[in-house]
Motif scaffolding. Structure first.
Motif, PDB file in Angstrom:
ATOM      1  N   LEU A  87     -12.857 -44.158 -48.499  1.00 19.24           N
ATOM      2  CA  LEU A  87     -12.789 -43.724 -49.893  1.00 19.24           C
ATOM      3  C   LEU A  87     -11.854 -42.533 -50.060  1.00 19.24           C
ATOM      4  O   LEU A  87     -11.814 -41.632 -49.224  1.00 19.24           O
ATOM      5  CB  LEU A  87     -14.211 -43.331 -50.348  1.00 19.24           C
ATOM      6  N   ASP A  88     -11.113 -42.566 -51.176  1.00 23.51           N
ATOM      7  CA  ASP A  88     -10.285 -41.428 -51.568  1.00 23.51           C
ATOM      8  C   ASP A  88     -11.183 -40.462 -52.341  1.00 23.51           C
ATOM      9  O   ASP A  88     -11.702 -40.803 -53.396  1.00 23.51           O
ATOM     10  CB  ASP A  88      -9.149 -41.940 -52.459  1.00 23.51           C
ATOM     11  N   LEU A  89     -11.372 -39.262 -51.819  1.00 28.85           N
ATOM     12  CA  LEU A  89     -12.294 -38.313 -52.452  1.00 28.85           C
ATOM     13  C   LEU A  89     -11.605 -37.478 -53.533  1.00 28.85           C
ATOM     14  O   LEU A  89     -12.254 -36.706 -54.238  1.00 28.85           O
ATOM     15  CB  LEU A  89     -12.931 -37.403 -51.396  1.00 28.85           C
ATOM     16  N   LYS A  90     -10.313 -37.602 -53.635  1.00 31.69           N
ATOM     17  CA  LYS A  90      -9.508 -37.051 -54.739  1.00 31.69           C
ATOM     18  C   LYS A  90      -9.401 -35.539 -54.792  1.00 31.69           C
ATOM     19  O   LYS A  90      -8.745 -35.004 -55.674  1.00 31.69           O
ATOM     20  CB  LYS A  90      -9.995 -37.578 -56.103  1.00 31.69           C
ATOM     21  N   TYR A  91     -10.050 -34.811 -53.896  1.00 28.84           N
ATOM     22  CA  TYR A  91      -9.806 -33.367 -53.889  1.00 28.84           C
ATOM     23  C   TYR A  91      -8.904 -33.004 -52.717  1.00 28.84           C
ATOM     24  O   TYR A  91      -8.568 -33.868 -51.917  1.00 28.84           O
ATOM     25  CB  TYR A  91     -11.109 -32.572 -53.902  1.00 28.84           C
ATOM     26  N   GLY A  92      -8.497 -31.738 -52.667  1.00 27.01           N
ATOM     27  CA  GLY A  92      -7.559 -31.329 -51.618  1.00 27.01           C
ATOM     28  C   GLY A  92      -6.185 -31.923 -51.864  1.00 27.01           C
ATOM     29  O   GLY A  92      -5.469 -32.273 -50.933  1.00 27.01           O
ATOM     30  N   LYS A  93      -5.813 -32.034 -53.161  1.00 25.21           N
ATOM     31  CA  LYS A  93      -4.541 -32.696 -53.497  1.00 25.21           C
ATOM     32  C   LYS A  93      -3.329 -31.884 -53.043  1.00 25.21           C
ATOM     33  O   LYS A  93      -3.234 -30.688 -53.304  1.00 25.21           O
ATOM     34  CB  LYS A  93      -4.436 -32.873 -55.024  1.00 25.21           C
ATOM     35  N   CYS A  94      -2.413 -32.544 -52.384  1.00 30.66           N
ATOM     36  CA  CYS A  94      -1.116 -31.956 -52.050  1.00 30.66           C
ATOM     37  C   CYS A  94      -0.237 -33.130 -51.648  1.00 30.66           C
ATOM     38  O   CYS A  94      -0.628 -34.280 -51.838  1.00 30.66           O
ATOM     39  CB  CYS A  94      -1.250 -30.932 -50.922  1.00 30.66           C
ATOM     40  N   HIS A  95       0.946 -32.858 -51.117  1.00 35.34           N
ATOM     41  CA  HIS A  95       1.762 -33.980 -50.657  1.00 35.34           C
ATOM     42  C   HIS A  95       2.629 -33.577 -49.475  1.00 35.34           C
ATOM     43  O   HIS A  95       2.921 -32.405 -49.270  1.00 35.34           O
ATOM     44  CB  HIS A  95       2.606 -34.570 -51.791  1.00 35.34           C
ATOM     45  N   PHE A  96       3.012 -34.587 -48.699  1.00 29.77           N
ATOM     46  CA  PHE A  96       3.979 -34.380 -47.622  1.00 29.77           C
ATOM     47  C   PHE A  96       5.360 -34.375 -48.248  1.00 29.77           C
ATOM     48  O   PHE A  96       5.671 -35.237 -49.073  1.00 29.77           O
ATOM     49  CB  PHE A  96       3.935 -35.552 -46.624  1.00 29.77           C
ATOM     50  N   ALA A  97       6.187 -33.387 -47.852  1.00 28.27           N
ATOM     51  CA  ALA A  97       7.538 -33.362 -48.400  1.00 28.27           C
ATOM     52  C   ALA A  97       8.523 -32.915 -47.331  1.00 28.27           C
ATOM     53  O   ALA A  97       8.161 -32.255 -46.360  1.00 28.27           O
ATOM     54  CB  ALA A  97       7.599 -32.418 -49.588  1.00 28.27           C
ATOM     55  N   VAL A  98       9.779 -33.295 -47.542  1.00 26.25           N
ATOM     56  CA  VAL A  98      10.865 -32.756 -46.735  1.00 26.25           C
ATOM     57  C   VAL A  98      11.445 -31.606 -47.554  1.00 26.25           C
ATOM     58  O   VAL A  98      11.705 -31.766 -48.753  1.00 26.25           O
ATOM     59  CB  VAL A  98      11.968 -33.805 -46.477  1.00 26.25           C
ATOM     60  N   ALA A  99      11.620 -30.447 -46.936  1.00 27.98           N
ATOM     61  CA  ALA A  99      12.223 -29.316 -47.644  1.00 27.98           C
ATOM     62  C   ALA A  99      13.368 -28.762 -46.817  1.00 27.98           C
ATOM     63  O   ALA A  99      13.394 -28.893 -45.587  1.00 27.98           O
ATOM     64  CB  ALA A  99      11.174 -28.240 -47.891  1.00 27.98           C
ATOM     65  N   ALA A 100      14.329 -28.151 -47.518  1.00 26.21           N
ATOM     66  CA  ALA A 100      15.511 -27.615 -46.839  1.00 26.21           C
ATOM     67  C   ALA A 100      15.917 -26.320 -47.529  1.00 26.21           C
ATOM     68  O   ALA A 100      15.532 -26.076 -48.673  1.00 26.21           O
ATOM     69  CB  ALA A 100      16.643 -28.638 -46.909  1.00 26.21           C
ATOM     70  N   PRO A 101      16.711 -25.489 -46.846  1.00 28.08           N
ATOM     71  CA  PRO A 101      17.168 -24.256 -47.492  1.00 28.08           C
ATOM     72  C   PRO A 101      17.979 -24.584 -48.750  1.00 28.08           C
ATOM     73  O   PRO A 101      18.798 -25.504 -48.734  1.00 28.08           O
ATOM     74  CB  PRO A 101      18.074 -23.630 -46.424  1.00 28.08           C
ATOM     75  N   ARG A 166       4.837 -22.765 -53.835  1.00 26.47           N
ATOM     76  CA  ARG A 166       5.120 -21.337 -53.843  1.00 26.47           C
ATOM     77  C   ARG A 166       5.705 -20.852 -52.510  1.00 26.47           C
ATOM     78  O   ARG A 166       6.690 -20.104 -52.504  1.00 26.47           O
ATOM     79  CB  ARG A 166       3.812 -20.579 -54.140  1.00 26.47           C
ATOM     80  N   THR A 167       5.117 -21.304 -51.417  1.00 30.59           N
ATOM     81  CA  THR A 167       5.618 -20.889 -50.096  1.00 30.59           C
ATOM     82  C   THR A 167       7.085 -21.282 -49.935  1.00 30.59           C
ATOM     83  O   THR A 167       7.885 -20.525 -49.403  1.00 30.59           O
ATOM     84  CB  THR A 167       4.786 -21.539 -48.976  1.00 30.59           C
ATOM     85  N   LEU A 168       7.397 -22.496 -50.393  1.00 34.46           N
ATOM     86  CA  LEU A 168       8.786 -22.948 -50.293  1.00 34.46           C
ATOM     87  C   LEU A 168       9.691 -22.009 -51.083  1.00 34.46           C
ATOM     88  O   LEU A 168      10.693 -21.509 -50.569  1.00 34.46           O
ATOM     89  CB  LEU A 168       8.935 -24.373 -50.838  1.00 34.46           C
ATOM     90  N   ARG A 169       9.321 -21.764 -52.353  1.00 32.28           N
ATOM     91  CA  ARG A 169      10.153 -20.905 -53.222  1.00 32.28           C
ATOM     92  C   ARG A 169      10.356 -19.537 -52.601  1.00 32.28           C
ATOM     93  O   ARG A 169      11.467 -19.011 -52.571  1.00 32.28           O
ATOM     94  CB  ARG A 169       9.502 -20.771 -54.601  1.00 32.28           C
ATOM     95  N   GLU A 170       9.267 -18.969 -52.095  1.00 33.30           N
ATOM     96  CA  GLU A 170       9.357 -17.614 -51.556  1.00 33.30           C
ATOM     97  C   GLU A 170      10.249 -17.537 -50.321  1.00 33.30           C
ATOM     98  O   GLU A 170      10.727 -16.465 -49.970  1.00 33.30           O
ATOM     99  CB  GLU A 170       7.963 -17.075 -51.243  1.00 33.30           C
ATOM    100  N   ASN A 171      10.420 -18.669 -49.671  1.00 33.87           N
ATOM    101  CA  ASN A 171      11.282 -18.671 -48.489  1.00 33.87           C
ATOM    102  C   ASN A 171      12.631 -19.322 -48.759  1.00 33.87           C
ATOM    103  O   ASN A 171      13.328 -19.723 -47.827  1.00 33.87           O
ATOM    104  CB  ASN A 171      10.566 -19.356 -47.331  1.00 33.87           C
ATOM    105  N   ASN A 172      12.941 -19.426 -50.061  1.00 35.34           N
ATOM    106  CA  ASN A 172      14.237 -19.956 -50.464  1.00 35.34           C
ATOM    107  C   ASN A 172      14.482 -21.387 -49.976  1.00 35.34           C
ATOM    108  O   ASN A 172      15.584 -21.766 -49.596  1.00 35.34           O
ATOM    109  CB  ASN A 172      15.343 -19.016 -49.956  1.00 35.34           C
ATOM    110  N   LEU A 173      13.397 -22.173 -49.975  1.00 36.00           N
ATOM    111  CA  LEU A 173      13.514 -23.581 -49.601  1.00 36.00           C
ATOM    112  C   LEU A 173      13.272 -24.423 -50.847  1.00 36.00           C
ATOM    113  O   LEU A 173      12.544 -24.008 -51.756  1.00 36.00           O
ATOM    114  CB  LEU A 173      12.464 -23.939 -48.549  1.00 36.00           C
TER     115      LEU A 173
END
Lengths: 221, 325
Positions: A87-101, A166-173
Motif C-alpha cells: 500500500l501507498d501510505l501517501k505521507y513522506g512525499k518527496c521525489h528522486f531527482a537529478v540535480a546539477a550546479p 531548499r537544500t539544492l537552492r542553498e547550494n546553488n544546484l
C-alpha cells in the motif's frame, strides 16, 4: 504458531507520521508509547513493534524478522528486495531527482551526454536511471551531504531525494530531471503476507481508509 | 596475501556433524519416499554449456566461466533444465510417464544477504508425458507428504495458475503492459500494479477490482468469484484445472492448501498450474513447482512436464526456527 504480527518501523523523518497512523488505526494505545520510549522492541496490544534504521527495514522484512514494515519507496527502489509492497501510505512525499550546479549548463541536458559522474546515496537507483537513459555513468556512493560533490568537483551531477528543493537552492544546484515520486509504503514479508493474509488485508483496509486513499467502490464479493 | 586462507567465500558454507546428519536424514527420507512412488534418479554434471542453462535462467543468476578451449560454461542454477535436456535427448523413447527424481547441488550467481547461498541443495522430482489433473494433484500431495515427514510445522501450500494472469491480461486488453505487470507481480509491488492499470486507461473501479483480484487468496470460494470476473477461455480453463486439482487434493486429505491468484513464480518456463510451500517459521518459500509444457520442445521433444523442487537448507532452517520458538 507465534502470536501477533511484528511491524518494523523506521526511525527518522517518517517516524512521527508512522506512529500517528498506527495510533489512529487503533494499533497503539498511546502515541507516547513509541515516541517517548528508547526501547527498540515494544509490545503494545496484539502487535510487536521494532524500531530500526529505514535502510534496515527491507532486510528485517525479507528475512521474516518482521512480518510488516513501513518504509520509504526510496529505500525499496535502492534495495529491490523480495518483499511485497502492499500500500501507498501517501505521507513522506518527496521525489528522486537529478540535480546539477546552476552554473554548469553543459550537464543540464542529460540527453546530450555520453558520460557522467554522479554522486548519490542511492547508487543502484542512479545506475539504473542512467542505464535506462543510455548514458555511461560513473557512480560515486556517498553517505550524506551529497550536494557537496559537484561543488568540489567530485561529480558532475547528484541523484538525491528532493522535497522542498531548499537544500539544492542553498547550494546553488538546480533540479534538471525528476526520476520518480516517493512516499512511505506498507511492505510485507512474502510468506507472512500469505500465511497471515486475512489479518494483513484487514490492516491494509484500515490504513487505506486513514491515508485518504481512493475509496474501494467495487467489491468483488 | 593469504588473508583468505582459512576463510570461505560469501554464500557457501560447511555443515558440521549435527547439521550434516540432519541434512543426510532429510535427503534419505525424500529418496526413500519418491523411490517407493516409482521415481528414478538422474545425475547430471554440475556445469554445462552456458547456452543450455540460459534457456531457463537469467544471465545474472548463473555463475559463468570460460574453460581452456574458450567455451563459455555455467554452473547449473536449477535441475529442471539439465533434466529437460537429458530426457529429451536420451530418454524420450522410454515408457511414459517418465518419473525422475534428484537430490543435487545447484548454484546461484545472484546472492545477497544472510540467507542467500551460492551453493545449495535441491530435492525434487520431474514427470514427463501425459499429465492429468489427477497426476498433478498426486505430485503436490507427494510434496506435502514429504514435508510432513520432515516435520515442517504449520505447512501451507499455495496453488495458482499462470493462465489466470494471461487470461486477465487478454480480457482487459493489457497486452502492451504484459511484461510490466509480470515484473510488478514478481516484485509483489501492488502499488506499481495499480499505476500500470491507470496508465492503461482503466477506471478507478476497474483498477481496484483488478488489484484486489490479484491479491485473492483462500479456499474454493475464491474460484467462484474469479469465474464471475474472468470470461476469457484461457482463464476459464485455468480455473477449471485449479478446481479439479483442489478437489482431488482435498479428498486426498491435503488440507494445507490455499488458492492464490498472486502466485507468479520467478522462473519463466511455467505454463500452467504453479505452487509454493511455506511455513510461518521461514521468511521465504520452502520450494515449489508447476507445469511447464514448452521447455522440452526447445530440446526437440514436445511433451508436457511437471515438477517441484525443495530447498534442503530452507527445510533445515525452518525446522531449527520452529524448535527455537
Amino acid at each position: 504458531m507465534k502470536n501477533g504480527l511484528t511491524f518494523a518501523l523506521p526511525k527518522g523523518t517518517l517516524f512521527p507520521d508512522t506512529v500517528r497512523l498506527l495510533y489512529k488505526a487503533g494499533f497503539l494505545k498511546k502515541e507516547e508509547v513509541l515516541l517517548e520510549s528508547r526501547k527498540l522492541v515494544i509490545k503494545d496490544g496484539p502487535y510487536t513493534f521494532i524500531i530500526c534504521r529505514p535502510t534496515d527495514i527491507p532486510t528485517f522484512v525479507e528475512h521474516g524478522a518482521a512480518d510488516l514494515g513501513i518504509v520509504g519507496k526510496d529505500v525499496i527502489e535502492e534495495q529491490r528486495r523480495e518483499i511485497f509492497e502492499l500500500l501507498d501510505l501517501k505521507y513522506g512525499k518527496c521525489h528522486f531527482a537529478v540535480a546539477a550546479p546552476r552554473d554548469n549548463p553543459e550537464v543540464h541536458d542529460l540527453g546530450k551526454l555520453t558520460e557522467v559522474r554522479a554522486a548519490s546515496k542511492f547508487p543502484e537507483v542512479t545506475r539504473r536511471f542512467f542505464k535506462g537513459l543510455g548514458v555511461r555513468a560513473e557512480v560515486i556512493k556517498m553517505h550524506g551531504n551529497v550536494e557537496l560533490a559537484p561543488l568540489v568537483g567530485l561529480a558532475d551531477v547528484i541523484v538525491d531525494l528532493v522535497s522542498t528543493g531548499r537544500t539544492l537552492r542553498e547550494n546553488n544546484l538546480i533540479e534538471i530531471t525528476k526520476i520518480m515520486d516517493i512516499t512511505a509504503r506498507l511492505v510485507a514479508n512474502r510468506v507472512a503476507a500469505r500465511v497471515y493474509d486475512r489479518e494483513i488485508k484487514t490492516i491494509v483496509k484500515k490504513f487505506k481508509s486513514l491515508v485518504g486513499g481512493e475509496k474501494n467502490e467495487v467489491n468483488l464479493k | 596475501m593469504r588473508e583468505n586462507f582459512k576463510e570461505l567465500p560469501m554464500g557457501v558454507r560447511d555443515y558440521l556433524p549435527g547439521e550434516a546428519a540432519l541434512r543426510r536424514y532429510l535427503e534419505n527420507i525424500f529418496v526413500e519416499l519418491v523411490a517407493r512412488e516409482g521415481f528414478q534418479e538422474v545425475v547430471t554434471p554440475s556445469f554445462e554449456y552456458y547456452e543450455t542453462l540460459r534457456e531457463s535462467q537469467s544471465e545474472t543468476d548463473l555463475i559463468k566461466f570460460v574453460d581452456r578451449t574458450g567455451e563459455l560454461l555455467a554452473l547449473r542454477g536449477d535441475m529442471t533444465t539439465p533434466i529437460a535436456r537429458v530426457v529429451s535427448t536420451k530418454m524420450k523413447h522410454r515408457e511414459l510417464p517418465l518419473k525422475i527424481f534428484y537430490a543435487a547441488t545447484v548454484f546461484s550467481g545472484n546472492f545477497s544477504g544472510r540467507n542467500k547461498l551460492r551453493e545449495f541443495k535441491q530435492l525434487g522430482i520431474e514427470v514427463f508425458g501425459d499429465i492429468t489433473s489427477k497426476l498433478e494433484s498426486d505430485l503436490i500431495k507427494l510434496m506435502a507428504v514429504y514435508l510432513r515427514k520432515a516435520k515442517v510445522k504449520n505447512l501451507e501450500i499455495s496453488l495458482g495458475h499462470v493462465d489466470i494472469l494471461t487470461g486477465l491480461i487478454e480480457e482487459y486488453e493489457l497486452f502492451n503492459h504484459f511484461s510490466e505487470i509480470k515484473d510488478a507481480l514478481n516484485q509483489k509491488d501492488y502499488v506499481a500494479l495499480e499505476g500500470i492499470f491507470e496508465r492503461a486507461g482503466k477506471s478507478q473501479t476497474v483498477r481496484e477490482s483488478l488489484v484486489d483480484f490479484l491479491q485473492q487468496r483462500g479456499g474454493k470460494a475464491i474460484l467462484k468469484k474469479a469465474k464471475k470476473m474472468l470470461s476469457h477461455p484461457k482463464a476459464k480453463k485455468a480455473l477449471e484445472e485449479l478446481e479439479e486439482v483442489t478437489e482431488y487434493l482435498i479428498s486426498a486429505g491435503v488440507r494445507e492448501l490455499k488458492l492464490d491468484f498472486s502466485l507468479v513464480r520467478d522462473l519463466n518456463y511455467y505454463t500452467g498450474l504453479v505452487f509454493e510451500a511455506y511455513t510461518p517459521y521461514l521468511g521465504y518459500p520452502l520450494g515449489g513447482g508447476g507445469r511447464y509444457d514448452t521447455l522440452l520442445k526447445k530440446f526437440g521433444w514436445d511433451t508436457p512436464a511437471f515438477g517441484f523442487a525443495l530447498g534442503l537448507e530452507r527445510i533445515v532452517e525452518s525446522i531449527a526456527n520452529s524448535i527455537d520458538k
